[in-house]
Motif scaffolding. Structure first.
Motif, PDB file in Angstrom:
ATOM      1  N   GLN A   1       0.837  -1.192   0.000  1.00 40.18           N
ATOM      2  CA  GLN A   1       0.000   0.000   0.000  1.00 40.18           C
ATOM      3  C   GLN A   1       0.876   1.249   0.000  1.00 40.18           C
ATOM      4  OE1 GLN A   1      -2.993  -0.025   3.032  1.00 40.18           O
ATOM      5  NE2 GLN A   1      -4.187   1.604   2.079  1.00 40.18           N
ATOM      6  N   VAL A   2       0.572   2.164  -0.924  1.00 35.39           N
ATOM      7  CA  VAL A   2       1.338   3.400  -1.054  1.00 35.39           C
ATOM      8  C   VAL A   2       0.370   4.562  -1.280  1.00 35.39           C
ATOM      9  CG1 VAL A   2       3.163   4.613  -2.289  1.00 35.39           C
ATOM     10  CG2 VAL A   2       3.241   2.115  -2.112  1.00 35.39           C
ATOM     11  N   ASP A   3       0.264   5.455  -0.298  1.00 31.50           N
ATOM     12  CA  ASP A   3      -0.497   6.703  -0.452  1.00 31.50           C
ATOM     13  C   ASP A   3      -1.895   6.496  -1.046  1.00 31.50           C
ATOM     14  OD1 ASP A   3       1.720   8.085   0.507  1.00 31.50           O
ATOM     15  OD2 ASP A   3       2.562   8.316  -1.502  1.00 31.50           O
ATOM     16  N   GLY A   4      -2.691   5.663  -0.407  1.00 30.64           N
ATOM     17  CA  GLY A   4      -4.088   5.513  -0.817  1.00 30.64           C
ATOM     18  C   GLY A   4      -4.331   4.619  -2.014  1.00 30.64           C
ATOM     19  N   HIS A   5      -3.280   3.941  -2.491  1.00 35.63           N
ATOM     20  CA  HIS A   5      -3.488   2.980  -3.568  1.00 35.63           C
ATOM     21  C   HIS A   5      -2.608   1.754  -3.309  1.00 35.63           C
ATOM     22  CE1 HIS A   5       0.098   5.201  -5.120  1.00 35.63           C
ATOM     23  NE2 HIS A   5       0.450   3.987  -5.488  1.00 35.63           N
ATOM     24  N   TYR A   6      -2.804   0.720  -4.107  1.00 35.95           N
ATOM     25  CA  TYR A   6      -2.022  -0.509  -3.984  1.00 35.95           C
ATOM     26  C   TYR A   6      -1.169  -0.695  -5.233  1.00 35.95           C
ATOM     27  CZ  TYR A   6      -5.120  -1.706  -0.109  1.00 35.95           C
ATOM     28  OH  TYR A   6      -5.825  -1.702   1.075  1.00 35.95           O
ATOM     29  N   HIS A   7       0.100  -0.962  -4.998  1.00 37.15           N
ATOM     30  CA  HIS A   7       1.019  -1.259  -6.100  1.00 37.15           C
ATOM     31  C   HIS A   7       1.170  -2.778  -6.158  1.00 37.15           C
ATOM     32  CE1 HIS A   7       5.287  -1.000  -7.968  1.00 37.15           C
ATOM     33  NE2 HIS A   7       4.365  -1.191  -8.884  1.00 37.15           N
ATOM     34  N   ILE A   8       0.761  -3.365  -7.291  1.00 34.73           N
ATOM     35  CA  ILE A   8       0.729  -4.821  -7.446  1.00 34.73           C
ATOM     36  C   ILE A   8       1.695  -5.228  -8.550  1.00 34.73           C
ATOM     37  CG2 ILE A   8      -0.773  -6.819  -7.823  1.00 34.73           C
ATOM     38  CD1 ILE A   8      -3.152  -4.923  -7.238  1.00 34.73           C
TER      39      ILE A   8
ATOM     40  N   THR B   1       2.120  -9.787 -17.551  1.00 33.41           N
ATOM     41  CA  THR B   1       2.978  -9.147 -16.560  1.00 33.41           C
ATOM     42  C   THR B   1       2.174  -8.065 -15.850  1.00 33.41           C
ATOM     43  OG1 THR B   1       4.991  -9.560 -17.814  1.00 33.41           O
ATOM     44  CG2 THR B   1       5.067  -7.804 -16.180  1.00 33.41           C
ATOM     45  N   ILE B   2       2.207  -8.096 -14.517  1.00 34.18           N
ATOM     46  CA  ILE B   2       1.435  -7.138 -13.722  1.00 34.18           C
ATOM     47  C   ILE B   2       2.374  -6.164 -13.031  1.00 34.18           C
ATOM     48  CG2 ILE B   2      -0.199  -6.898 -11.814  1.00 34.18           C
ATOM     49  CD1 ILE B   2      -1.066  -9.807 -12.430  1.00 34.18           C
ATOM     50  N   ASP B   3       2.157  -4.894 -13.293  1.00 36.99           N
ATOM     51  CA  ASP B   3       2.864  -3.813 -12.595  1.00 36.99           C
ATOM     52  C   ASP B   3       1.899  -2.628 -12.606  1.00 36.99           C
ATOM     53  OD1 ASP B   3       4.532  -2.018 -11.422  1.00 36.99           O
ATOM     54  OD2 ASP B   3       6.137  -2.172 -12.918  1.00 36.99           O
ATOM     55  N   ILE B   4       0.953  -2.662 -11.691  1.00 34.08           N
ATOM     56  CA  ILE B   4      -0.163  -1.719 -11.739  1.00 34.08           C
ATOM     57  C   ILE B   4      -0.371  -1.032 -10.388  1.00 34.08           C
ATOM     58  CG2 ILE B   4      -1.369  -2.986 -13.552  1.00 34.08           C
ATOM     59  CD1 ILE B   4      -3.182  -4.213 -11.421  1.00 34.08           C
ATOM     60  N   GLU B   5      -1.106   0.077 -10.430  1.00 32.84           N
ATOM     61  CA  GLU B   5      -1.500   0.782  -9.226  1.00 32.84           C
ATOM     62  C   GLU B   5      -3.017   0.945  -9.242  1.00 32.84           C
ATOM     63  OE1 GLU B   5       0.587   4.462  -8.990  1.00 32.84           O
ATOM     64  OE2 GLU B   5       2.534   3.529  -8.571  1.00 32.84           O
ATOM     65  N   VAL B   6      -3.698   0.444  -8.210  1.00 33.66           N
ATOM     66  CA  VAL B   6      -5.156   0.552  -8.148  1.00 33.66           C
ATOM     67  C   VAL B   6      -5.554   1.304  -6.883  1.00 33.66           C
ATOM     68  CG1 VAL B   6      -5.446  -1.592  -9.436  1.00 33.66           C
ATOM     69  CG2 VAL B   6      -5.485  -1.645  -6.943  1.00 33.66           C
ATOM     70  N   PRO B   7      -6.610   2.116  -6.951  1.00 28.02           N
ATOM     71  CA  PRO B   7      -7.073   2.837  -5.761  1.00 28.02           C
ATOM     72  C   PRO B   7      -7.532   1.880  -4.668  1.00 28.02           C
ATOM     73  CG  PRO B   7      -8.033   3.736  -7.773  1.00 28.02           C
ATOM     74  CD  PRO B   7      -7.371   2.451  -8.151  1.00 28.02           C
ATOM     75  N   ALA B   8      -7.429   2.319  -3.426  1.00 27.56           N
ATOM     76  CA  ALA B   8      -7.776   1.482  -2.278  1.00 27.56           C
ATOM     77  C   ALA B   8      -9.182   0.910  -2.347  1.00 27.56           C
ATOM     78  CB  ALA B   8      -7.580   2.266  -0.980  1.00 27.56           C
ATOM     79  N   PRO B   9     -10.209   1.658  -2.823  1.00 27.60           N
ATOM     80  CA  PRO B   9     -11.565   1.089  -2.871  1.00 27.60           C
ATOM     81  C   PRO B   9     -11.710  -0.093  -3.820  1.00 27.60           C
ATOM     82  CG  PRO B   9     -11.661   3.487  -2.943  1.00 27.60           C
ATOM     83  CD  PRO B   9     -10.223   3.099  -3.138  1.00 27.60           C
ATOM     84  N   GLN B  10     -10.721  -0.332  -4.680  1.00 23.09           N
ATOM     85  CA  GLN B  10     -10.812  -1.437  -5.629  1.00 23.09           C
ATOM     86  C   GLN B  10     -10.257  -2.746  -5.072  1.00 23.09           C
ATOM     87  OE1 GLN B  10     -10.392   1.593  -9.401  1.00 23.09           O
ATOM     88  NE2 GLN B  10      -9.460  -0.401  -9.633  1.00 23.09           N
ATOM     89  N   ARG B  11     -10.032  -2.779  -3.780  1.00 26.34           N
ATOM     90  CA  ARG B  11      -9.683  -4.025  -3.097  1.00 26.34           C
ATOM     91  C   ARG B  11     -10.976  -4.642  -2.568  1.00 26.34           C
ATOM     92  NH1 ARG B  11      -5.701  -4.440   2.251  1.00 26.34           N
ATOM     93  NH2 ARG B  11      -6.124  -6.623   2.770  1.00 26.34           N
ATOM     94  N   LEU B  12     -11.197  -5.926  -2.863  1.00 26.38           N
ATOM     95  CA  LEU B  12     -12.404  -6.600  -2.381  1.00 26.38           C
ATOM     96  C   LEU B  12     -12.337  -6.751  -0.866  1.00 26.38           C
ATOM     97  CD1 LEU B  12     -13.182  -9.401  -4.995  1.00 26.38           C
ATOM     98  CD2 LEU B  12     -13.731  -6.965  -5.039  1.00 26.38           C
ATOM     99  N   VAL B  13     -13.493  -6.698  -0.245  1.00 29.76           N
ATOM    100  CA  VAL B  13     -13.587  -6.777   1.218  1.00 29.76           C
ATOM    101  C   VAL B  13     -14.075  -8.162   1.617  1.00 29.76           C
ATOM    102  CG1 VAL B  13     -14.591  -5.771   3.289  1.00 29.76           C
ATOM    103  CG2 VAL B  13     -14.104  -4.312   1.306  1.00 29.76           C
ATOM    104  N   ALA B  14     -13.195  -8.938   2.215  1.00 31.22           N
ATOM    105  CA  ALA B  14     -13.548 -10.305   2.618  1.00 31.22           C
ATOM    106  C   ALA B  14     -14.414 -10.302   3.856  1.00 31.22           C
ATOM    107  CB  ALA B  14     -12.272 -11.110   2.878  1.00 31.22           C
TER     108      ALA B  14
END
Length: 514
Positions: free
Chosen positions: A159-166, A233-246
C-alpha cells in the motif's frame, strides 16, 4: 382472513409465472441472436477453425446484454439469480462451448465476486459499463511456477499513499488481452520481505493506463479457439476502494468464489450434453445399416443411453445448484459438493462428446463437426479450476476425515446418515457396504472420490425426481450410476501399485528380440 390468504397466494403465483415468462422470453431472444450470429452473419463451423470471433458476431450476441443475468437489479441487471445464469450458460453451450465458458468466466469469476465483495462506490460504474458498453471481466490466479498451488503465488502488493502497487506474473487466464476488467489475486509484502499467508483480490480497469495489465504473449491453445489465453505481466496501481472486502479471510473468499464457479459448471455442461445427445440421436435415426437404422443396434442404444444419463445427471445438478449457490450463500466450506459437481459433470461432458463422435463415424472426426470440436473443447474442463484427479482426491480425503470424526468405518453406514448422500446410498447399499480403510494410496483415493461424487449426484437425481422429473430418465440414469459405482468399487480391491520405470529403454527394444 381466508380470502386474504387465498388472494396473496394467487398474487405470488402470478408474480412467479410472470418471472418465468420473462426469463423464457429473455433466453429465447438470446437464442435467436446466436442463430443470427452463428448461422446467418457467419458460419459457426468456419468460426471454429479461427482464433477469436469477428467483431460483428460479438456485437450481435452482446446486443442482448446476456451478462445482465449476473448483475443485481439495483444496478440495472436481472438480479444475479442462479437459475437465470445457468439457463444462459446452457443456451450458449448448446451452440458453442467456448462462448458459454466466456460467459461463465465473466459471471462466476468477475461479476458475482464484485457483486458480493466489492466496495459500493466501485460497483455502479463497473456494472453500468457491462450493461451499456459490452465490457467483459476475468480472474487472475494462476502463475507459471505454481499452477493449482495458489496459496504460494508470488504476485505481491504493498500500500502506497491511498493505492495498492501490485506486481507479478499470471498466465492461462481466459480472455487474456480481451477483458476490460480483471480481478487480480496477490499477497501482501511484509516489512521483512516475506509474503503474507493470506490472499487479497483487486479490481483492475484496463482503460486506465496505471491499471493496464501487459500481455507478454498469447498461447496457441488447443481448442476453445474463441477464448484467448496467454502470459501477463502485472505492474499496476489501483485505488484502495478497488480491493475486495472479505467477510473473514481472503483465502475463504477465494474458496467461496471458486466453489461457486464450480457449482455453475453444470450450466455450461447442460446445453453441451444436450447438443451431443440431439446430434447422436439425429444421426443414428437417419443412418441406415442394411434394412434398419443405427438405433436398432443394441450397442448404439447403450452408447446413447449413457449420454442421456449424463443429460439427466446434469439437469439434477443444475436444479441443486440453483438452490444453493447464489451470492447470498457462503460456499467456502462446501468443497465436497463443489468438487463433485465440477469433476463429474466435466467427465460426463468429455464422455458424451466421445460417444457422439463414435456413433457419428468418420464425419465426427472433423474439427468442424460438433462432436469433433466438442472433444477438444471439453477436454480442458477436466483440467482447469482444479484437475479432476485432484478434486476427486480432495472429496475422498474430506469424507474419510468426516468418517474418522464420527467414528464410522463403514462407507455405507456413513453415507446413509450423511446429508448429501442419505437418500441415494440406500439404492447402492450392497455395493457400498465396505470399509475403505486407512492409508489409501492416491490412485485409490481418486476412485473413492469418483464413487462418492456419483452417490452425491444420484441424490440430486432423486431430488429432482421428487419434483416431477420424468421417471424413465431417472431410472436409466440410476442404472448407469449403479454400473459406474460397481466398477469403481471393484477397482478399490485391486492391489495395483504399478509405477513408471524411468530408465525403461534398456532391455525393451523389440528389434533386439526379433
Amino acid at each position: 382472513m381466508e380470502y386474504s390468504t387465498h388472494k396473496y397466494t394467487l398474487t405470488s403465483s402470478s408474480i412467479h409465472i410472470d418471472n418465468e415468462n420473462q426469463l423464457a422470453a429473455f433466453i429465447q431472444r438470446f437464442k435467436q441472436a446466436l442463430q443470427e450470429a452463428f448461422y446467418e452473419q457467419a458460419d459457426i463451423n468456419q468460426l471454429s477453425l479461427q482464433r477469436g470471433l469477428p467483431a460483428a458476431v460479438w456485437t450481435r450476441i452482446m446486443d442482448e446484454v446476456p451478462l445482465s443475468v449476473a448483475i443485481p437489479k439495483e444496478y440495472g441487471g436481472r438480479g444475479s439469480i442462479v437459475k437465470e445464469c445457468l439457463a444462459l450458460l446452457s443456451a450458449a453451450s448448446y451452440e458453442s462451448l467456448p462462448l458459454s465458458l466466456t460467459f461463465g468466466i465473466n459471471i462466476a469469476l468477475f461479476l458475482e465476486p464484485v457483486s458480493k465483495y466489492a466496495d459500493e462506490q466501485v460497483k455502479a460504474p463497473i456494472f453500468d459499463r457491462f450493461l451499456t458498453q459490452q465490457c467483459m471481466g476475468g480472474l487472475m490466479i494462476t502463475e507459471p511456477d505454481y499452477g493449482s498451488d495458489a496459496l504460494n503465488m508470488r504476485t505481491s502488493y504493498r500500500q502506497v499513499d491511498g493505492h495498492y502497487h501490485i506486481t507479478g506474473t499470471k498466465h492461462w487466464q481466459g480472455l487474456t488481452g480481451q477483458a476490460d476488467f480483471w480481478l487480480v489475486t496477490a499477497r501482501g509484502l511484509l516489512p521483512n520481505g516475506e509474503l503474507a499467508r493470506d490472499i487479497d483480490f483487486f479490481i483492475s480497469d484496463n482503460s486506465i493506463p496505471a491499471q493496464r495489465i501487459k500481455v507478454e504473449r498469447l498461447y496457441n491453445n488447443l481448442g476453445l479457439y474463441m477464448i484467448p489465453y496467454g502470459l501477463n505481466t502485472i505492474d499496476i496501481e489501483v485505488p484502495a476502494p478497488q480491493r475486495l472486502v472479505a467477510e473473514s479471510t481472503g483465502i475463504k473468499m477465494m474458496l467461496d468464489v471458486l466453489h461457486r464457479s464450480r457449482m455453475q459448471f453444470p450450466g455450461m455442461g447442460m446445453g453441451f450434453i444436450k447438443r451431443m445427445l440431439d446430434e447422436a440421436i439425429s444421426h443414428c435415426s437417419q443412418r441406415m445399416v442394411g434394412s434398419s437404422n443405427l438405433l436398432a443396434l443394441d450397442s448404439v442404444q447403450f452408447q446413447l443411453s449413457q449420454i442421456q444419463s449424463a443429460y439427466t445427471i446434469c439437469s439434477a445438478m443444475c436444479h441443486r445448484s440453483s438452490h444453493i449457490s447464489g451470492i447470498t450463500h457462503n460456499l467456502a466450506m462446501e468443497g465436497i459438493e463443489a468438487n463433485a459437481m465440477k469433476a463429474l459433470v466435466t467427465d460426463l461432458m468429455q464422455k458424451s462428446a466421445q460417444l457422439c463422435l463414435q456413433v457419428s463415424g468418420a464425419n465426427g472426426y472433423k474439427i468442424s463437426h460438433i462432436a469433433g470440436r466438442g472433444i477438444v473443447d471439453s477436454r480442458p474442463f477436466q483440467i482447469f479450476e482444479g484437475s479432476n484427479e485432484m478434486l476427486y482426491t480432495q472429496i475422498a480425503e474430506m469424507i474419510l476425515k468426516k468418517m474418522r470424526k464420527s467414528k464410522e468405518a463403514n462407507l455405507f453406514a456413513f453415507l446413509s446418515a450423511y446429508e448429501l448422500t442419505r437418500d441415494a446410498s440406500v439404492v447402492f447399499k450392497d455395493t457400498l457396504d465396505f470399509v475403505p480403510g486407512e492409508g489409501l494410496i492416491q490412485r485409490k483415493l481418486v476412485d473413492l472420490g469418483k464413487i462418492i461424487s456419483r452417490v452425491i449426484s444420484a441424490n440430486y437425481v432423486l431430488a429432482i425426481a421428487n419434483e416431477g422429473y420424468r421417471d424413465d430418465l431417472v431410472k436409466g440414469s440410476i442404472e448407469h450410476l449403479r454400473r459406474d459405482i460397481t466398477h469403481l468399487v471393484s477397482n478399490l480391491y485391486l492391489d495395483n501399485r504399478v509405477k513408471v520405470i524411468d530408465d525403461y529403454i534398456a532391455g525393451s527394444d523389440w528389434l533386439s528380440f526379433t
